[in-house]
Write a protein that holds these residues in place. Structure first.
Motif, mmCIF file in Angstrom:
data_model
loop_
_atom_site.group_PDB
_atom_site.id
_atom_site.type_symbol
_atom_site.label_atom_id
_atom_site.label_comp_id
_atom_site.label_asym_id
_atom_site.label_seq_id
_atom_site.Cartn_x
_atom_site.Cartn_y
_atom_site.Cartn_z
ATOM 1 N N ILE A 69 48.338 -27.727 -21.157
ATOM 2 C CA ILE A 69 47.024 -27.998 -20.531
ATOM 3 C C ILE A 69 46.215 -28.508 -21.860
ATOM 4 O O ILE A 69 45.336 -29.564 -21.474
ATOM 5 C CB ILE A 69 46.149 -26.671 -20.267
ATOM 6 C CG1 ILE A 69 47.008 -26.234 -18.873
ATOM 7 C CG2 ILE A 69 44.911 -26.911 -19.872
ATOM 8 C CD1 ILE A 69 46.622 -24.635 -18.518
ATOM 9 N N VAL A 70 46.222 -28.288 -23.069
ATOM 10 C CA VAL A 70 45.617 -28.561 -24.213
ATOM 11 C C VAL A 70 45.991 -30.083 -24.199
ATOM 12 O O VAL A 70 45.116 -31.021 -24.614
ATOM 13 C CB VAL A 70 45.656 -27.864 -25.622
ATOM 14 C CG1 VAL A 70 45.383 -28.855 -26.706
ATOM 15 C CG2 VAL A 70 45.103 -26.569 -25.405
ATOM 16 N N ALA A 71 47.302 -30.554 -24.379
ATOM 17 C CA ALA A 71 47.651 -31.868 -24.225
ATOM 18 C C ALA A 71 47.124 -32.748 -23.226
ATOM 19 O O ALA A 71 46.822 -33.746 -23.685
ATOM 20 C CB ALA A 71 49.262 -31.816 -24.525
ATOM 21 N N MET A 72 47.197 -32.171 -21.867
ATOM 22 C CA MET A 72 46.748 -33.203 -21.045
ATOM 23 C C MET A 72 45.325 -33.306 -20.944
ATOM 24 O O MET A 72 44.770 -34.564 -20.604
ATOM 25 C CB MET A 72 47.394 -32.575 -19.709
ATOM 26 C CG MET A 72 48.541 -32.627 -19.261
ATOM 27 S SD MET A 72 49.299 -32.020 -17.939
ATOM 28 C CE MET A 72 49.283 -30.420 -17.776
ATOM 29 N N THR A 73 44.474 -32.356 -21.428
ATOM 30 C CA THR A 73 43.159 -32.646 -21.582
ATOM 31 C C THR A 73 42.690 -33.413 -22.619
ATOM 32 O O THR A 73 41.549 -34.108 -22.707
ATOM 33 C CB THR A 73 42.312 -31.358 -21.643
ATOM 34 O OG1 THR A 73 42.826 -30.409 -22.761
ATOM 35 C CG2 THR A 73 42.479 -30.383 -20.137
ATOM 36 N N ARG A 74 43.434 -33.615 -23.653
ATOM 37 C CA ARG A 74 43.137 -34.592 -24.886
ATOM 38 C C ARG A 74 43.943 -35.858 -24.661
ATOM 39 O O ARG A 74 43.755 -36.800 -25.248
ATOM 40 C CB ARG A 74 43.659 -33.938 -26.004
ATOM 41 C CG ARG A 74 42.969 -32.757 -26.415
ATOM 42 C CD ARG A 74 43.389 -31.987 -27.515
ATOM 43 N NE ARG A 74 42.668 -30.989 -28.247
ATOM 44 C CZ ARG A 74 43.065 -30.040 -29.298
ATOM 45 N NH1 ARG A 74 44.193 -30.470 -29.813
ATOM 46 N NH2 ARG A 74 42.419 -29.005 -29.396
ATOM 47 N N ALA A 75 44.620 -36.072 -23.452
ATOM 48 C CA ALA A 75 45.590 -37.381 -23.455
ATOM 49 C C ALA A 75 44.370 -38.464 -22.618
ATOM 50 O O ALA A 75 43.346 -38.137 -22.151
ATOM 51 C CB ALA A 75 46.612 -37.184 -22.650
#
Length: 317
Positions: A69-75
């Motif tokens: 979730i963290v990775a996707m929200t920062r992508a």
């Protein structure tokens, strides 16, 4: 399909400092290894790719983790397969699409090319990577998505995509030649779940899966019993396990045939819903399919080169 207009992407690009585009690669998160590989092939050094599902991971059952979730929200861009492959994550992607650029790269395939899903009337078989001809459409969609978000690199993406598609086309030719050497009466592919339907249609194989299109469907005793009878009656001597699916049902199938006096061997392990180990040839899309094609043909009495299409496979045949 691409959900944001070209003008909107241009506006975002204009709002960012030039140095941001020049110095920092585009951050892309992809769900499956196959999509992640397509992004790397097309994006080259213009992208930084994180794949969520590694070797041996079943996308049908996968749920996003906190780190995902963290990775996707920062992508800058999130690419998922669609076609109900990541069934447990669809709601999350719908919510995330309100804030980030989120694209289902297989949803744009012409539906007339797709197989109906065996469990859901309004869904389709998502395993389109099993035939290079369909995967071409996904690669083109990946190119369009990257270009939409980062139009400055459009020429780079186009050249990279063209080179990768040439390899995909070579893979089609290799499959036709190699699988064509399998005797017609041996062209029966028995696997853990029905992931090879497109493969069968493309290369003339009858495909029999213990489970349905989704690994979430149960393999009942009746289905195993039916397949045991097929193995015995048709004298099928090789079946295949899958890297991302438990081999428990397949072992039961082999044992059931043995109880009726018919010996069946495991023809090899195939990559169905996930690729090989990261950093290996089999950990690329071309390597994954090269492995499957070569293993299947070799186990079913076809003629295969020692190490696949380009001599890069880890194991000899």
């Amino acid at each position: 399909m691409i959900r944001r207009s070209f003008l909107a992407a241009m506006a975002i690009a204009a709002a960012l400092p030039i140095a941001a585009w020049a110095d920092a690669p585009l951050k892309v998160v992809a769900t499956t290894g196959m999509i992640a590989d397509a992004v790397r092939q097309v994006g080259g050094d213009q992208v930084e790719v994180k794949g969520l599902m590694g070797p041996g991971v079943d996308p049908h059952a996968y749920r996003q983790t906190r780190s995902d979730i963290v990775a996707m929200t920062r992508a800058d861009l999130v690419l998922w397969h669609g076609l109900y492959l990541e069934a447990q994550m669809e709601g999350f992607f719908q919510d995330l699409a309100r804030k980030r650029t989120v694209i289902a790269v297989a949803d744009g395939i012409d539906k007339s090319k797709l197989r109906a899903h065996d469990d859901y009337a309004d869904k389709y078989d998502p395993h389109v990577w099993m035939t290079p001809e369909l995967w071409r459409d996904v690669v083109i969609e990946v190119q369009a998505a990257l270009t939409e978000v980062h139009p400055e690199a459009a020429e780079i993406f186009a050249a990279n995509a063209q080179a990768h598609l040439a390899d995909v086309d070579r893979l089609t030719a290799y499959a036709q030649d190699t699988l064509g050497t399998v005797p017609d009466n041996n062209k029966v592919l028995v696997t853990a779940h029905d992931a090879f339907g497109y493969f069968g249609e493309s290369f003339g194989f009858e495909v029999l899966g213990i489970q349905g299109i989704s690994t979430q469907s149960e393999a009942g005793l009746n289905r195993i019993g039916e397949l045991v009878d097929v193995l015995v009656d048709r004298q099928i001597t090789a079946v295949f396990v899958e890297s991302s699916v438990s081999d428990r049902s397949m072992r039961a199938l082999i044992e059931g045939a043995a109880a009726k006096g018919h010996e069946v061997k495991v023809g090899g392990e195939l990559f169905s819903d996930a690729m090989g180990e990261d950093g290996t040839y089999e950990g690329t899309y071309v390597g994954m399919l090269d492995h499957n094609i070569t293993v299947i043909a070799g186990a079913l009495d076809g003629e295969v080169p020692g190490r696949g299409m380009d001599g890069k496979l880890s194991a000899g045949f």
